[in-house]
Design a protein around this motif. Structure first.
Motif, PDB file in Angstrom:
ATOM      1  N   ASP A 109       0.960  -1.036   0.033  1.00  0.00           N
ATOM      2  CA  ASP A 109       0.112  -0.070  -0.012  1.00  0.00           C
ATOM      3  C   ASP A 109       0.974   1.248   0.097  1.00  0.00           C
ATOM      4  O   ASP A 109       0.703   2.148  -1.008  1.00  0.00           O
ATOM      5  CB  ASP A 109      -0.981   0.035   1.055  1.00  0.00           C
ATOM      6  CG  ASP A 109      -1.993   1.093   1.315  1.00  0.00           C
ATOM      7  OD1 ASP A 109      -1.578   2.146   0.656  1.00  0.00           O
ATOM      8  OD2 ASP A 109      -3.017   0.938   1.981  1.00  0.00           O
ATOM      9  N   TRP A 110       1.683   1.436   1.120  1.00  0.00           N
ATOM     10  CA  TRP A 110       2.601   2.645   1.141  1.00  0.00           C
ATOM     11  C   TRP A 110       3.663   2.609   0.159  1.00  0.00           C
ATOM     12  O   TRP A 110       3.896   3.626  -0.509  1.00  0.00           O
ATOM     13  CB  TRP A 110       3.016   2.641   2.715  1.00  0.00           C
ATOM     14  CG  TRP A 110       2.115   3.483   3.486  1.00  0.00           C
ATOM     15  CD1 TRP A 110       0.751   3.397   3.529  1.00  0.00           C
ATOM     16  CD2 TRP A 110       2.460   3.964   4.579  1.00  0.00           C
ATOM     17  NE1 TRP A 110       0.396   4.172   4.421  1.00  0.00           N
ATOM     18  CE2 TRP A 110       1.408   4.579   5.168  1.00  0.00           C
ATOM     19  CE3 TRP A 110       3.813   4.415   5.366  1.00  0.00           C
ATOM     20  CZ2 TRP A 110       1.498   5.469   6.546  1.00  0.00           C
ATOM     21  CZ3 TRP A 110       3.879   5.173   6.320  1.00  0.00           C
ATOM     22  CH2 TRP A 110       2.588   5.690   6.855  1.00  0.00           C
ATOM     23  N   HIS A 111       4.251   1.436  -0.196  1.00  0.00           N
ATOM     24  CA  HIS A 111       5.410   1.588  -1.053  1.00  0.00           C
ATOM     25  C   HIS A 111       5.040   1.733  -2.406  1.00  0.00           C
ATOM     26  O   HIS A 111       5.625   2.567  -3.377  1.00  0.00           O
ATOM     27  CB  HIS A 111       6.102  -0.003  -1.092  1.00  0.00           C
ATOM     28  CG  HIS A 111       6.824  -0.366  -0.084  1.00  0.00           C
ATOM     29  ND1 HIS A 111       8.128  -0.093   0.006  1.00  0.00           N
ATOM     30  CD2 HIS A 111       6.577  -0.761   1.228  1.00  0.00           C
ATOM     31  CE1 HIS A 111       8.754  -0.227   1.289  1.00  0.00           C
ATOM     32  NE2 HIS A 111       7.662  -0.726   2.091  1.00  0.00           N
ATOM     33  N   GLU A 112       3.696   1.266  -3.064  1.00  0.00           N
ATOM     34  CA  GLU A 112       3.237   1.778  -4.229  1.00  0.00           C
ATOM     35  C   GLU A 112       2.894   3.055  -4.272  1.00  0.00           C
ATOM     36  O   GLU A 112       3.187   3.758  -5.464  1.00  0.00           O
ATOM     37  CB  GLU A 112       1.931   0.844  -4.612  1.00  0.00           C
ATOM     38  CG  GLU A 112       2.552  -0.794  -4.854  1.00  0.00           C
ATOM     39  CD  GLU A 112       1.502  -1.461  -5.222  1.00  0.00           C
ATOM     40  OE1 GLU A 112       1.956  -2.849  -5.941  1.00  0.00           O
ATOM     41  OE2 GLU A 112       0.236  -1.256  -4.906  1.00  0.00           O
ATOM     42  N   ARG A 113       2.247   3.550  -3.409  1.00  0.00           N
ATOM     43  CA  ARG A 113       1.991   5.078  -3.083  1.00  0.00           C
ATOM     44  C   ARG A 113       3.326   5.913  -3.433  1.00  0.00           C
ATOM     45  O   ARG A 113       3.134   6.943  -4.029  1.00  0.00           O
ATOM     46  CB  ARG A 113       1.234   5.633  -1.991  1.00  0.00           C
ATOM     47  CG  ARG A 113      -0.284   5.030  -1.813  1.00  0.00           C
ATOM     48  CD  ARG A 113      -0.771   5.351  -0.657  1.00  0.00           C
ATOM     49  NE  ARG A 113      -0.643   7.142  -0.121  1.00  0.00           N
ATOM     50  CZ  ARG A 113      -1.066   7.409   1.037  1.00  0.00           C
ATOM     51  NH1 ARG A 113      -1.476   6.735   1.724  1.00  0.00           N
ATOM     52  NH2 ARG A 113      -1.063   8.701   0.901  1.00  0.00           N
ATOM     53  N   GLU A 114       4.498   5.534  -2.679  1.00  0.00           N
ATOM     54  CA  GLU A 114       5.761   6.058  -3.068  1.00  0.00           C
ATOM     55  C   GLU A 114       6.200   6.153  -4.306  1.00  0.00           C
ATOM     56  O   GLU A 114       6.522   7.211  -4.869  1.00  0.00           O
ATOM     57  CB  GLU A 114       6.857   5.653  -1.923  1.00  0.00           C
ATOM     58  CG  GLU A 114       7.926   6.455  -2.224  1.00  0.00           C
ATOM     59  CD  GLU A 114       9.155   5.652  -1.206  1.00  0.00           C
ATOM     60  OE1 GLU A 114      10.127   5.387  -1.791  1.00  0.00           O
ATOM     61  OE2 GLU A 114       8.800   5.477   0.001  1.00  0.00           O
ATOM     62  N   ALA A 115       5.747   4.947  -4.883  1.00  0.00           N
ATOM     63  CA  ALA A 115       6.546   4.833  -6.297  1.00  0.00           C
ATOM     64  C   ALA A 115       5.658   5.592  -7.461  1.00  0.00           C
ATOM     65  O   ALA A 115       6.062   6.283  -8.287  1.00  0.00           O
ATOM     66  CB  ALA A 115       6.284   3.181  -6.874  1.00  0.00           C
ATOM     67  N   TYR A 116       4.321   5.620  -7.011  1.00  0.00           N
ATOM     68  CA  TYR A 116       3.320   6.517  -7.758  1.00  0.00           C
ATOM     69  C   TYR A 116       3.697   8.205  -7.627  1.00  0.00           C
ATOM     70  O   TYR A 116       3.896   8.724  -8.508  1.00  0.00           O
ATOM     71  CB  TYR A 116       1.819   6.267  -7.407  1.00  0.00           C
ATOM     72  CG  TYR A 116       1.072   7.716  -7.923  1.00  0.00           C
ATOM     73  CD1 TYR A 116       0.558   7.783  -9.055  1.00  0.00           C
ATOM     74  CD2 TYR A 116       0.335   8.321  -7.008  1.00  0.00           C
ATOM     75  CE1 TYR A 116      -0.265   8.771  -9.685  1.00  0.00           C
ATOM     76  CE2 TYR A 116      -0.349   9.261  -7.360  1.00  0.00           C
ATOM     77  CZ  TYR A 116      -0.642   9.793  -8.607  1.00  0.00           C
ATOM     78  OH  TYR A 116      -1.529  10.642  -9.060  1.00  0.00           O
ATOM     79  N   ASP A 117       3.836   8.646  -6.378  1.00  0.00           N
ATOM     80  CA  ASP A 117       4.368  10.032  -6.127  1.00  0.00           C
ATOM     81  C   ASP A 117       5.670  10.307  -6.775  1.00  0.00           C
ATOM     82  O   ASP A 117       5.817  11.149  -7.426  1.00  0.00           O
ATOM     83  CB  ASP A 117       4.529   9.945  -4.485  1.00  0.00           C
ATOM     84  CG  ASP A 117       4.641  11.570  -4.062  1.00  0.00           C
ATOM     85  OD1 ASP A 117       4.585  12.264  -4.872  1.00  0.00           O
ATOM     86  OD2 ASP A 117       4.526  11.755  -2.959  1.00  0.00           O
ATOM     87  N   LEU A 118       6.826   9.407  -6.705  1.00  0.00           N
ATOM     88  CA  LEU A 118       8.131   9.902  -6.902  1.00  0.00           C
ATOM     89  C   LEU A 118       8.508   9.593  -8.420  1.00  0.00           C
ATOM     90  O   LEU A 118       9.319  10.268  -9.082  1.00  0.00           O
ATOM     91  CB  LEU A 118       9.110   9.549  -5.890  1.00  0.00           C
ATOM     92  CG  LEU A 118       8.862   9.807  -4.438  1.00  0.00           C
ATOM     93  CD1 LEU A 118      10.179   9.223  -3.594  1.00  0.00           C
ATOM     94  CD2 LEU A 118       8.606  11.276  -4.375  1.00  0.00           C
TER      95      LEU A 118
END
Length: 549
Positions: A109-118
Motif C-alpha cells: 500500500d505505502w510502497h506503491e503510493r511512494e512509487a506513484y508519487d516519486l
C-alpha cells in the motif's frame, strides 16, 4: 552462534512453478528476477506467497528507463531471508500502469503510493492511490527522467475534513465523531509526523499517518554521489537516534557486495562492536522517551536512559570523533583503528558493558514492574504476527509480535555468526512487549560488545588491517542490480542499487524499516482509546528521517 540459513533459492523451480506467467529471467547480484506482465502481479505474488513461502515483501523499487517504467518487488522469507527473489514488472512509457500488490501484501500500500508519487507508476486496484510524501497538488514526479526541477509549485493550505462523516456545518446537525490532528510538530509524534485521527468519544475509529514533512531527497542525492567517497556521509542522517553506524553498514554491505570487496577480519570486529554501541544509543533513547509517552513527565527512567546514553556517546566520540553523525565506516572497512591508548579505550568499553545487566534490573524496577506503565501498555497497540508480516514489519516491532527474524543471525554479516548471543522475541504482540524487546536487546548488545573487546585486545598488532585495498574509482558493470539489507536499530534497512557503468548509481533506493512499521499504525490503533494511540506511536520508535528520506 548458530546459523539458521539454508540453501539459496532454486530459481529454475520458481520459474517452473510460475509457468508461462514468466516472460523472462534477469540476473541480479543476490536475488535473481522473474519478469512478469503488469496484469499478473497479484496472481504471481499470491502463488509465491502461499506455495513458495515468500511471505515477506521487504521492499518495492520503482524506476524509469528510456523505454519503459519498472517496478521490482523484493521478496524474502521470514524464516530464511537468504531465500530472495525479485519480481520485475515492466510497463510501457506511454501508459505506466500495473496491477497493485496491496491485496496480497499490505505493505505494498505505502510502497506503491511512494512509487506513484516519486516515479509516476499507477497501480490498478490500489486501495488508496494518491501521493504520500508530496502534497496532492504537486506537479510531476521528482524521480522521473522528464521532471522539471525548475517548475514552480503551488501548495495551497487545504482544510481537513472528517473522512467518516459528512460536513454538517451548513445544516447545523450534530456529529457523533470528531476529527483530531496530532502533530506534525508535537512531542508525542517523535518527529515531524502528522497523525489524522477520528474519535468517537475517546475511542479511535480511524487513523492515518500523514508523512513527507521532511522529505529531503536522500535517494536522489545518493544517485548523484560517487560510490567510493560521496555517498557514505548520508546514511547517518537517516536515523538521528544514534543508530547511524548501522545505516552506514547497510550502504557498505550493498556496495561491497556489488564491487566484490572483501572486508578484513579485524575490521569486521571493529564494525560489529561499534555498530552494537550505536544500536544501544538508539534503544536507550527509545526506552527512556517511552516513559515520557505513557507517564507524561520527566521520569527517573528517562534520566537513567539519557545518563547511560551519554556514556555510550562518549565511547563513540572517542572512536569516531563525532557524537551523532559518525561517518566512521568506509568501503572495505573503517576509517581508522581504535584510539590510543588502545588498552585504555577497550577497558572503558568493558567497564561500561559490565554495568548493563545491573542497570537493566533498575529499568525493570522503575518501568517494567510499574503498575501504571503496565496498565498503559499491556494489551494495547496489539499487532498479531500475521499482520506484522503482511505489513513487512521488522526489528523490535516484529519481534515483539513473536516474529523470530533478525538479519544478524538469519543472513549473517560482520562477525555476528562467530559470537554467542541470542535474538530477543516476545509473544505479547502489544506495546509492553515491544519495550521489553528493546530493553533486553541492550543486554544482548552488551554481550556482543564484550566478546568483540576480548578479540580486539588479543588481536596481533601486525594483523590489525582496518580497510581493504579498495579501487579509487568504483564502476560496476551496466545494469548490475542488487538489494541487500542489515539489521538496523528499527529493523531491516535495505539498499537497492542499479549501476549504469559510471561511478554513480543509476538508481539508489532506501528501504527504511520505520516506513513499513509506521504503515501498520492503523492496524494497531483503531478501536482503542486516544491515550493508547499515543502509546502505540511511541512503541513503534519511528525515526522520520528514514520514513521520509
Amino acid at each position: 552462534m548458530a546459523d539458521r540459513t539454508s540453501d539459496r533459492v532454486e530459481y529454475d523451480e520458481i520459474a517452473a512453478l510460475l509457468g508461462d506467467r514468466v516472460l523472462a529471467r534477469e540476473d541480479h547480484v543476490n536475488a535473481d528476477g522473474v519478469v512478469i506482465r503488469p496484469d499478473a502481479v497479484q496472481e504471481v505474488l499470491r502463488i509465491l506467497k502461499t506455495e513458495a513461502g515468500f511471505d515477506h515483501l521487504s521492499c518495492v523499487t520503482a524506476q524509469e528507463y528510456p523505454d519503459r517504467y519498472e517496478t521490482i518487488y523484493h521478496l524474502k522469507k521470514y524464516r530464511d531471508p537468504t531465500q530472495e527473489l525479485s519480481v520485475v514488472v515492466p510497463t510501457p512509457s506511454e501508459e505506466p500502469t500495473s496491477e497493485s500488490a496491496a491485496p496480497v501484501f499490505q505493505t505494498a500500500d505505502w510502497h506503491e503510493r511512494e512509487a506513484y508519487d516519486l516515479v509516476g507508476i499507477a497501480y490498478d486496484d490500489h486501495p488508496d492511490l494518491r501521493r504520500i510524501l508530496l502534497p496532492e497538488t504537486w506537479q510531476g514526479h521528482p524521480l522521473g527522467q522528464q521532471y522539471d526541477q525548475d517548475r514552480p509549485q503551488i501548495v495551497p493550505l487545504e482544510e481537513h475534513a472528517n473522512p467518516l462523516d459528512e460536513d454538517h456545518r451548513e445544516s447545523g446537525a450534530a456529529s457523533d465523531t470528531m476529527f483530531l490532528n496530532i502533530g506534525p510538530h508535537h512531542p508525542s509524534t517523535h518527529g515531524v509526523l502528522h497523525v489524522e485521527a477520528v474519535l468517537d468519544g475517546e475511542t479511535v475509529v480511524d487513523v492515518e499517518p500523514d508523512i513527507g514533512y521532511i522529505h529531503r531527497c536522500e535517494e536522489q542525492m545518493c544517485q548523484r554521489g560517487t560510490y567510493r567517497h560521496q555517498i557514505m556521509p548520508y546514511p547517518d542522517r537517516w536515523d538521528w537516534s544514534g543508530a547511524g553506524l548501522l545505516n552506514e553498514w547497510a550502504y557498505a554491505r550493498t556496495a561491497e557486495t556489488l564491487a566484490e570487496i572483501d572486508v578484513p577480519e579485524y575490521a569486521k570486529i571493529v564494525r560489529t562492536m561499534s555498530a552494537e554501541l550505536s544500536r544501544m544509543l538508539a534503544h536507550y533513547l527509545a526506552v527512556g522517551t517511552y516513559a515520557l509517552d505513557v507517564i507524561g513527565e520527566f521520569t527517573a527512567s528517562f534520566m537513567y536512559a539519557i545518563k547511560d546514553r551519554e556514556r555510550v556517546q562518549t565511547l563513540l566520540e572517542d572512536l569516531t570523533g563525532q557524537r551523532l553523525m559518525f561517518n566512521y565506516f568506509r568501503l572495505g572497512g573503517v576509517a581508522w583503528d581504535l584510539p590510543e591508548p588502545r588498552g585504555e579505550f577497550l577497558e572503558a568499553v568493558r567497564e561500561f558493558v559490565e554495568t548493563v545487566p545491573e542497570r537493566i534490573e533498575e529499568y525493570q524496577d522503575l518501568l517494567i514492574t510499574n503498575e501504571v506503565f503496565q496498565m498503559r501498555t499491556v494489551d494495547t497497540g496489539v499487532l498479531d504476527p500475521a499482520a506484522a508480516k503482511s505489513y513487512g514489519c521488522t526489528g523490535p516491532v516484529a519481534r515483539g509480535s513473536g516474529v523470530d527474524y533478525d538479519l544478524r543471525r538469519d543472513d549473517p554479516y560482520g562477525y555476528y555468526d562467530e559470537l554467542d548471543w541470542d535474538v530477543v522475541t516476545r509473544d505479547g504482540c502489544d506495546n509492553f512487549a515491544r519495550v521489553l524487546v528493546r530493553l533486553y536487546e541492550l543486554a544482548e548488545s552488551a554481550k556482543i560488545i564484550e566478546q568483540c573487546v576480548d578479540l580486539l585486545a588479543e588481536w596481533p598488532a601486525a594483523d590489525r588491517t582496518v580497510q581493504a585495498n579498495v579501487p579509487r574509482t568504483i564502476k560496476p558493470d551496466p545494469d548490475t542490480e542488487i538489494y541487500t539489507a542489515v539489521e538496523a536499530a528499527k529493523g531491516e534497512l535495505g539498499i537497492y542499487i542499479r549501476a549504469d557503468g559510471t561511478d554513480t548509481p543509476a538508481r539508489f533506493k532506501i528501504r527504511g524499516p520505520s516506513f513499513s512499521n509506521l504503515a501498520a499504525l492503523p492496524e494497531m490503533a483503531e478501536g482503542e482509546f486516544i491515550a493508547d494511540l499515543v502509546a502505540t506511536i511511541g512503541s513503534l520508535d519511528t525515526i522520520m528521517g528514514e520514513v521520509d528520506r
